[in-house]
Design a protein around this motif. Structure first.
Motif, short mmCIF file in Angstrom:
data_model
loop_
_atom_site.label_atom_id
_atom_site.label_comp_id
_atom_site.label_asym_id
_atom_site.label_seq_id
_atom_site.Cartn_x
_atom_site.Cartn_y
_atom_site.Cartn_z
N ASP A 617 0.84 -1.21 0.00
CA ASP A 617 0.00 0.00 0.00
C ASP A 617 0.86 1.25 0.00
N THR A 618 1.88 1.24 0.85
CA THR A 618 2.80 2.39 0.89
C THR A 618 3.52 2.57 -0.45
N TYR A 619 3.94 1.45 -1.03
CA TYR A 619 4.64 1.47 -2.32
C TYR A 619 3.74 2.06 -3.41
N ARG A 620 2.48 1.60 -3.44
CA ARG A 620 1.53 2.08 -4.48
C ARG A 620 1.23 3.56 -4.30
N ASN A 621 0.99 3.97 -3.08
CA ASN A 621 0.67 5.38 -2.83
C ASN A 621 1.84 6.28 -3.20
N ASN A 622 3.05 5.79 -2.93
CA ASN A 622 4.24 6.57 -3.30
C ASN A 622 4.36 6.71 -4.82
N PHE A 623 4.00 5.61 -5.52
CA PHE A 623 4.07 5.67 -6.98
C PHE A 623 3.06 6.67 -7.53
N TRP A 624 1.81 6.62 -7.05
CA TRP A 624 0.78 7.49 -7.61
C TRP A 624 0.92 8.93 -7.14
N SER A 625 1.70 9.16 -6.09
CA SER A 625 1.98 10.54 -5.70
C SER A 625 2.93 11.22 -6.68
N LYS A 626 3.68 10.39 -7.41
CA LYS A 626 4.62 10.93 -8.39
C LYS A 626 4.09 10.84 -9.82
N ASN A 627 3.03 10.06 -10.04
CA ASN A 627 2.50 9.86 -11.39
C ASN A 627 1.01 10.12 -11.39
N GLU A 628 0.54 10.82 -12.39
CA GLU A 628 -0.88 11.18 -12.49
C GLU A 628 -1.67 10.01 -13.08
N PRO A 629 -2.67 9.48 -12.33
CA PRO A 629 -3.48 8.37 -12.87
C PRO A 629 -4.29 8.82 -14.09
N GLY A 630 -4.50 7.91 -15.02
CA GLY A 630 -5.29 8.23 -16.21
C GLY A 630 -6.78 8.25 -15.92
N THR A 631 -7.20 7.46 -14.95
CA THR A 631 -8.60 7.40 -14.52
C THR A 631 -8.63 7.42 -13.00
N PRO A 632 -9.78 7.71 -12.39
CA PRO A 632 -9.85 7.73 -10.92
C PRO A 632 -9.40 6.40 -10.32
N ARG A 633 -8.61 6.47 -9.23
CA ARG A 633 -8.02 5.27 -8.65
C ARG A 633 -9.05 4.29 -8.12
N GLU A 634 -10.18 4.81 -7.63
CA GLU A 634 -11.17 3.91 -7.03
C GLU A 634 -11.74 2.92 -8.04
N GLU A 635 -11.58 3.20 -9.32
CA GLU A 635 -12.12 2.29 -10.34
C GLU A 635 -11.30 1.00 -10.44
N TRP A 636 -10.05 1.05 -10.06
CA TRP A 636 -9.22 -0.13 -10.24
C TRP A 636 -8.31 -0.42 -9.06
N GLU A 637 -8.47 0.33 -7.96
CA GLU A 637 -7.59 0.13 -6.81
C GLU A 637 -7.78 -1.25 -6.19
N GLY A 638 -9.03 -1.75 -6.21
CA GLY A 638 -9.27 -3.08 -5.65
C GLY A 638 -8.51 -4.15 -6.40
N ASP A 639 -8.51 -4.07 -7.72
CA ASP A 639 -7.76 -5.04 -8.52
C ASP A 639 -6.26 -4.91 -8.24
#
Length: 855
Positions: A617-639
């Motif tokens: 979770d920490t690793y993913r959040n760190n990645f998305w803090s540096k990169n802009e998601p193409g779609t809202p995260r809630e659409e695919w965060e569970g996967d």
């Protein structure tokens, strides 16, 4: 498994120099070339002062000869360099025993090639506009003085073929236009017995006939027709009719080689001529020459019907050539004329860009199409190649055997069983290197027609494909498929060719008495098998998340700065005086070092699933803090979250992680590990045998395979995986490698089991050999020793691969390596860690992702 094969002419390069015998030499070479299928595109390579003329060196490499026939007395070192760079089947040095013999300068080829007359069967069958008709070719009686113009530009049967006169059973396909003197014609005993020969006794009449009779074909055209060759689109030579005026050495070389720069759709015609300047003083000859150009040569410019004709010369002065050009233009206003004087030998050479863009073609076809390759299926570790005849022999199947006499080359493209391609729909093929000869691992020398036939040497083409000699009803050799280790083992052994006299120099001392896998090599090989190849190993071990997790349980050679500071502080605390004087002080130092070493080695024993979830979770959040998601995260965060479990399952199935639980025995305090396969309701301690109820709510534990951990920690294999991934990523068709191995130069060192040297990696990518020195950091690099090994093994590239970002220190080491390899023909390369080499994305490896090639 599959293999593919295609036929083509034997390619022969002739090395010549301007000696006292150069005219006789070139005459003999041209006559030989006109007698072979594809011979018109043989390359004549001039030597000046013992060196290949500038420009011809690159052309020779692109031409890729099967045979090098030299009228130059090459030194042992020159021969070895040609073998290493071009890998010809034969290098023949011509020896003149008696200059008075008519055949003193005729090439003596080791394998007789398919004759140019083979194509006459197809040519005589006619087409849509005309019916079957025997082909007229030029012939001459052995007792006549030959017209130089006709001999150079069209060729005579008697000069190019051994059997004379033309046999009677060849008449339905070919009939001679015989040139003989009136005296010979009057003496019936001197005439050939061939029925139907058309005889001409006058030079001028012969030229008239050539200029008017479109059914007459010279051997020059037959030797070029329907012959696969390298088409080079030359802007300087390819769009004009070339008339070379001159009789010097350079004029002959330019005339011959310029034909290979003309478009392939003109291969059956006349587009390059050579004229002796003295003959142009004869007005009758000039008129006949213009008639030949007008009636027999067609090269329109754009949509126009006229042709552009260029007069060129290396020997005729510019003013004389200009006057001649004007004279031609006045007599022929239909075509455009221009001239170029003062040509040098190198002026006929194509540019580097033109050679890069050259491609193989057949009689005007754009490229080799799929139909040119014939597919073979096989299932064992060896196979017999399919005998595939070239177009002339296929058309001559029911014709006299003379049309099928002679050999050609069959190229064999073989799929690899071990496929390192990172594309799921692309299977790698064998692309063999030249500098590290591997041909013998696939095919040994063989006799093409049984015990009485010529001994043939297989070779590796410039494209890395196996090439063998073939012939009508020939017995082709068995092709073996070696393992990667065996093919390298044979390649590192002494050269297969007998070395010329005087060759005992360091240039030839490249063979190893024995080659054995090192401990590091065994670890890497097993690790590649465990990960299922280079691509999957890169996905797993070079993923940022798993790389960090593995390092936490000891899979690293590096020690963190924080850990180093901690140990330093402890040493200062224990040794306040800073001096070691008594035995007690030395004992305390040793005890502390051993304790810290044990703590470093066994810092963590396993990874807990709940901790992995938090870390991910920490690793993913760190990645998305540096990169802009193409779609809202809630659409695919569970996967994305669930991918952690799938990835762990994948690593467990590959035996990289072991799933289970670790529990502490309350009786003896021993930490017990129980695999998922061995979990029961009650678990017994492996030390005291006390039992305990299996845990219910505790998270799963995951231990890194000890083999993986030791390979990463003790042998630094992460850097090897990184280097392999970088090299494999550049391969388009082929990639294979040899893991770290020990090298023994003599039987003494092999008996003592003391290697003389060790290589970190030897990789072949699309036929290019790289010897790699692989390091985790820039510390401890013995660049001199690495350069010495490279000089001995002679790869194409000596690669220093250091798994850290580029720095001034590394650039300095690279410069040193470049200097040490200067003049050896070995390039120096530095590979350093790039930002994209470690995958920092949130998509964990699952073994289910694939890349495909869509075009």
């Amino acid at each position: 498994m599959k293999a593919f094969t295609r036929p083509r002419p034997i390619r022969i390069a002739f090395l010549v120099e301007e000696s006292e015998d150069w005219k006789a030499t070139i005459d003999a070479v041209i006559a030989n070339c006109y007698g072979r299928w594809g011979g018109r595109f043989s390359l004549i390579v001039p030597y000046v002062e013992g060196q290949i003329v500038s420009g011809f060196d690159a052309w020779l490499e692109s031409y890729d000869p099967d045979v090098i026939y030299s009228y130059v007395q090459l030194t042992a070192k020159q021969q070895a360099e040609l073998r290493e760079r071009l890998s010809p089947s034969f290098i023949i040095i011509h020896k003149v025993h008696d200059r008075g013999r008519l055949d003193a300068f005729h090439p003596r080829l080791p394998v007789a090639a398919l004759g140019s007359l083979a194509i006459t069967v197809a040519a005589s069958q006619g087409g849509q506009m005309f019916g079957p008709n025997p082909i007229r070719i030029l012939d001459c009686h052995p007792g006549v003085s030959l017209p130089r113009f006709v001999q150079d530009n069209f060729g005579f049967y008697q000069l190019s073929h051994d059997a004379w006169p033309i046999a009677a059973d060849m008449q339905p396909f070919v009939q001679p236009l015989l040139f003989a003197t009136a005296e010979i014609v009057a003496d019936k005993r001197m005439l050939p017995r061939t029925v139907g020969s058309d005889i001409i006794t006058d030079h001028s009449a012969l030229l008239d006939r050539i200029g008017t009779d479109r059914t007459m074909m010279g051997l020059a055209s037959l030797s070029a027709w329907q012959a696969p060759r390298l088409e080079i689109r030359s802007r300087k030579w390819g769009d004009q009719i070339i008339v070379v005026v001159g009789n010097y050495f350079a004029d002959h070389v330019i005339f011959w080689n310029a034909r290979s720069l003309q478009p392939a759709w003109l291969d059956s015609g006349f587009v390059t001529l050579k004229v002796d300047p003295s003959s142009l003083e004869d007005a009758t000859f000039v008129a006949q020459l213009q008639k030949i150009i007008k009636n027999r040569i067609s090269m329109p410019v754009g949509n126009q019907s006229n042709a552009s004709i260029k007069l060129v010369s290396a020997s005729v002065p510019a003013d004389q050539l200009a006057a001649l050009c004007e004279r031609f233009a006045l007599a022929d206003r239909l075509n455009a004329y221009e001239y170029t004087a003062g040509l040098l030998l190198a002026d006929v050479c194509p540019s580097e860009r033109e050679l890069e863009q050259a491609y193989e073609t057949t009689d005007g076809a754009a490229f080799f199409q799929s139909g040119d390759w014939h597919e073979m299926d096989f299932s064992s570790s060896s196979f017999k190649p399919l005998l595939v005849s070239p177009i002339p022999v296929r058309n001559a199947s029911a014709s006299p055997s003379v049309f099928k006499k002679g050999a050609w080359i069959q190229e064999i493209d073989i799929e690899r069983e071990v496929n390192h391609s990172n594309l799921s729909n692309v299977n790698h093929h064998w692309r063999l290197p030249r500098r590290l000869s591997m041909t013998d691992a696939f095919c040994k020398p063989y006799q093409i027609r049984g015990r009485a036939g010529e001994m043939c040497m297989p070779r590796t083409t410039g494209g890395g494909i196996l090439a063998i000699f073939s012939a009508y009803e020939a017995t082709l050799p068995e092709i073996k498929l070696p393992s990667d280790e065996n093919v390298f083992r044979l390649a590192l052994s002494p050269p297969r060719f007998p070395l010329p006299e005087g060759s005992e120099t360091s240039f030839f001392q490249r063979g190893a008495f024995d080659v054995r896998p090192s401990d590091k090599g065994r670890y890497l090989k097993a690790l590649m098998r465990m990960a299922n190849g280079v691509t999957r190993a890169r996905e797993i071990f070079l993923h940022g998340f798993w790389k960090h997790q593995f390092e936490m349980v000891g899979a690293t050679t590096s020690v963190s700065e924080a850990r180093t500071t901690d140990v330093v502080n402890k040493l200062r605390k224990k040794l306040k005086s800073g001096l070691l004087e008594t035995d007690d002080q030395w004992d305390r130092l040793a005890t502390l070092v051993l304790a810290e070493a044990r703590a470093e080695r066994f810092s963590r024993r396993y990874l807990r699933f709940d901790e992995l979830t938090t870390s991910f979770d920490t690793y993913r959040n760190n990645f998305w803090s540096k990169n802009e998601p193409g779609t809202p995260r809630e659409e695919w965060e569970g996967d994305e979250k669930r991918s952690l479990g799938v990835s762990i399952q994948y690593l467990c199935t590959r035996e990289i992680l072991h799933q289970g639980v670790e529990w502490l025995c309350r009786k003896c305090n021993n930490n017990n590990w129980v695999s998922i396969d061995d979990i029961k309701k009650r678990m017994a301690c492996e030390v005291c045998d006390a039992s305990q109820v299996a845990p219910v709510a505790d998270p799963w534990h995951f231990r890194l395979n000890n083999f993986v951990r030791d390979g990463m920690r003790e042998h630094g294999l992460l850097a090897h995986i990184w280097c392999l991934a970088r090299l494999e990523g550049t391969a388009k068709v082929s990639f294979f490698f040899l893991e770290p191995h020990e090298l023994f130069w003599s039987d003494e060192s092999a008996d003592r089991e003391q290697p003389d040297s060790e290589l970190d990696l030897l990789a072949v990518s699309d036929g290019v050999v790289r010897l790699c020195e692989i390091k985790t950091s820039n510390k401890g690099i013995d660049i001199k020793k690495f350069a010495e090994l490279a000089v001995r093994l002679r790869p194409d590239i000596a690669t220093l691969a250091v798994m850290e970002p580029k720095s001034a220190a590394l650039e300095k080491i690279h410069q040193t390596l470049t200097q040490l390899l200067e003049g050896t023909g070995i390039a120096a390369e530095l590979i350093t860690l790039n930002p994209g080499d470690i995958d920092d994305g949130p998509n964990l490896p699952t073994g289910r992702t694939f890349r495909v090639r869509i075009f």
